[in-house]
Scaffold this active site. Structure first.
Site, PDB file in Angstrom:
ATOM      1  N   HIS A  66      -0.984  -2.579  -4.515  1.00  0.00           N
ATOM      2  CA  HIS A  66      -0.451  -3.528  -5.501  1.00  0.00           C
ATOM      3  C   HIS A  66      -0.429  -2.967  -6.928  1.00  0.00           C
ATOM      4  CE1 HIS A  66       0.003  -6.348  -2.405  1.00  0.00           C
ATOM      5  NE2 HIS A  66      -1.109  -7.058  -2.523  1.00  0.00           N
TER       6      HIS A  66
ATOM      7  N   HIS B  42       2.756 -13.089  -5.276  1.00  0.00           N
ATOM      8  CA  HIS B  42       1.672 -13.199  -4.291  1.00  0.00           C
ATOM      9  C   HIS B  42       1.118 -14.624  -4.206  1.00  0.00           C
ATOM     10  CE1 HIS B  42      -1.559 -11.847  -1.722  1.00  0.00           C
ATOM     11  NE2 HIS B  42      -1.245 -10.577  -1.901  1.00  0.00           N
TER      12      HIS B  42
ATOM     13  N   ASP C  64      -1.933  -9.773   8.447  1.00  0.00           N
ATOM     14  CA  ASP C  64      -1.672  -9.114   7.170  1.00  0.00           C
ATOM     15  C   ASP C  64      -0.694  -7.998   7.499  1.00  0.00           C
ATOM     16  OD1 ASP C  64      -1.647  -8.302   4.582  1.00  0.00           O
ATOM     17  OD2 ASP C  64      -3.768  -7.758   4.456  1.00  0.00           O
TER      18      ASP C  64
ATOM     19  N   ARG D 206       0.805  -1.216   0.000  1.00  0.00           N
ATOM     20  CA  ARG D 206       0.000   0.000   0.000  1.00  0.00           C
ATOM     21  C   ARG D 206       0.843   1.275   0.000  1.00  0.00           C
ATOM     22  NH1 ARG D 206      -2.424  -4.154   2.379  1.00  0.00           N
ATOM     23  NH2 ARG D 206      -4.662  -4.404   2.034  1.00  0.00           N
TER      24      ARG D 206
ATOM     25  N   GLU E 286       5.218 -12.709   1.256  1.00  0.00           N
ATOM     26  CA  GLU E 286       5.561 -11.789   0.177  1.00  0.00           C
ATOM     27  C   GLU E 286       6.829 -11.011   0.531  1.00  0.00           C
ATOM     28  OE1 GLU E 286       1.860  -9.495  -0.793  1.00  0.00           O
ATOM     29  OE2 GLU E 286       1.077 -10.834   0.762  1.00  0.00           O
TER      30      GLU E 286
END
Length: 323
Positions: free
Chosen positions: A103, A173, A230, A78, A288
């Site tokens: 992304h 991803h 996350d 982000r 990631e």
């Protein structure tokens, strides 16, 4: 091996390529550079798929939001407010995650058809992101090379050049499920990260590098991954010229082990809590490798600036084993 996988609504063909070496089989799509399938043996020698994917192109077109297996860019993760200032110039990006850019914007690299060329034991994917695409400055030439080494490890080597100052942050991803089905929450994760970047409700970091000791973010000793993550972790090794091992994921049921080595300074751990049908929350774990979220607005974070005459390089290697 190259085969037709499907056709986009505008008539563009999408091909699937298969790489196979040392008992590992990987299937990659020209659409999004997607890792559609990775097949590896378990402790009893039975081969199974260990990434989440759709069996046909329609699945990826109907369910783009999980970014299953895709190459992510021009900026992974982000950027707050979908804007940044670089060299005194303000740039407004596509806002596709509330007020923020996620992304790469509305049509990131995950929704592009890449040019694909075979290389020794692998594939070289390439594309061009034009100046102003999704609001980013500079014409960016990108290549990503997937390879399988003599041990069957999957290497992903990224390169990019630009004709104007810009920001670049690339990743893959893929969602890993070493059992091949069901929940991945019981997988055991070890992560060489003593700090993480706390974030707000929109997953924008505060700028703090917080100690993981005594918190749910402490994976320095292997433990169940669980759910509810996350989050970006600050890898202890920092930015390195060559990949260094930073993570291990282990499935006690199948005995499969996934190791992750990277040159990157961060890793986003996402336990797929918001993934939709046909999958269920927790069905996969994304690891990631990346620079930190919102780095363009955080000068205290490792820089993601790429300038003309420089070459962006990043490498991540996913290794497979059993115990």
């Amino acid at each position: 091996m190259n085969e037709l996988f499907g056709t986009l609504p505008d008539g563009t063909p999408v091909h699937r390529w298969t790489l196979e070496r040392a008992g590992v089989r990987v299937r990659i799509l020209s659409y999004g550079g997607i890792v559609q399938d990775v097949e590896v043996p378990d402790r009893d020698g039975r081969t199974g798929s260990v990434v989440l994917g759709f069996p046909d192109l329609d699945g990826y077109l109907r369910h783009p939001e999980p970014f299953l297996g895709a190459l992510i860019g021009r900026y992974a993760n982000r950027i707050a407010g979908a804007r940044f200032s670089l060299d005194g110039r303000d740039h407004t990006l596509a806002a596709n995650d509330g007020p923020n850019s996620l992304h790469g914007g509305e049509r990131g690299f995950d929704k592009r058809v890449w040019d694909v060329a075979p290389v020794e034991h692998g594939l070289r994917l390439s594309l061009v992101a034009e100046d102003g695409e999704e609001g980013f400055p500079g014409r960016l030439e990108v290549s990503v090379t997937y390879t399988l080494d003599e041990r069957g490890a999957l290497g992903i080597a990224y390169e990019a050049v630009t004709d104007a100052p810009t920001h670049v942050n690339l990743t893959n991803h893929s969602y890993w499920n070493l059992s091949g089905s069901g929940s991945a929450a019981g997988h055991e994760l070890r992560l060489a990260a003593s700090r993480h970047t706390p974030s707000d409700a929109d997953l924008i970091p505060s700028g703090e590098l917080a100690d993981v000791a005594g918190t749910r973010f402490d994976f320095r000793e292997a433990r169940e991954a669980g759910t509810g993550y996350d989050d970006n972790f600050v890898l202890d090794k920092g930015v390195t010229a060559a990949p260094e091992e930073v993570a291990e994921l282990y499935d006690p049921t199948s005995g499969r082990v996934l190791t992750v080595a990277t040159t990157e300074p961060g890793m986003q751990l996402y336990t797929a809590d918001h993934i939709g049908e046909p999958f269920a929350p927790g069905d996969g774990i994304a690891l990631e490798t990346q620079h930190f979220p919102d780095s363009p607005n955080r000068p205290e974070f490792p820089s993601t600036v790429l300038r003309p005459g420089e070459v962006f390089r990043s490498t991540t290697v996913y290794g497979f084993g059993v115990r």
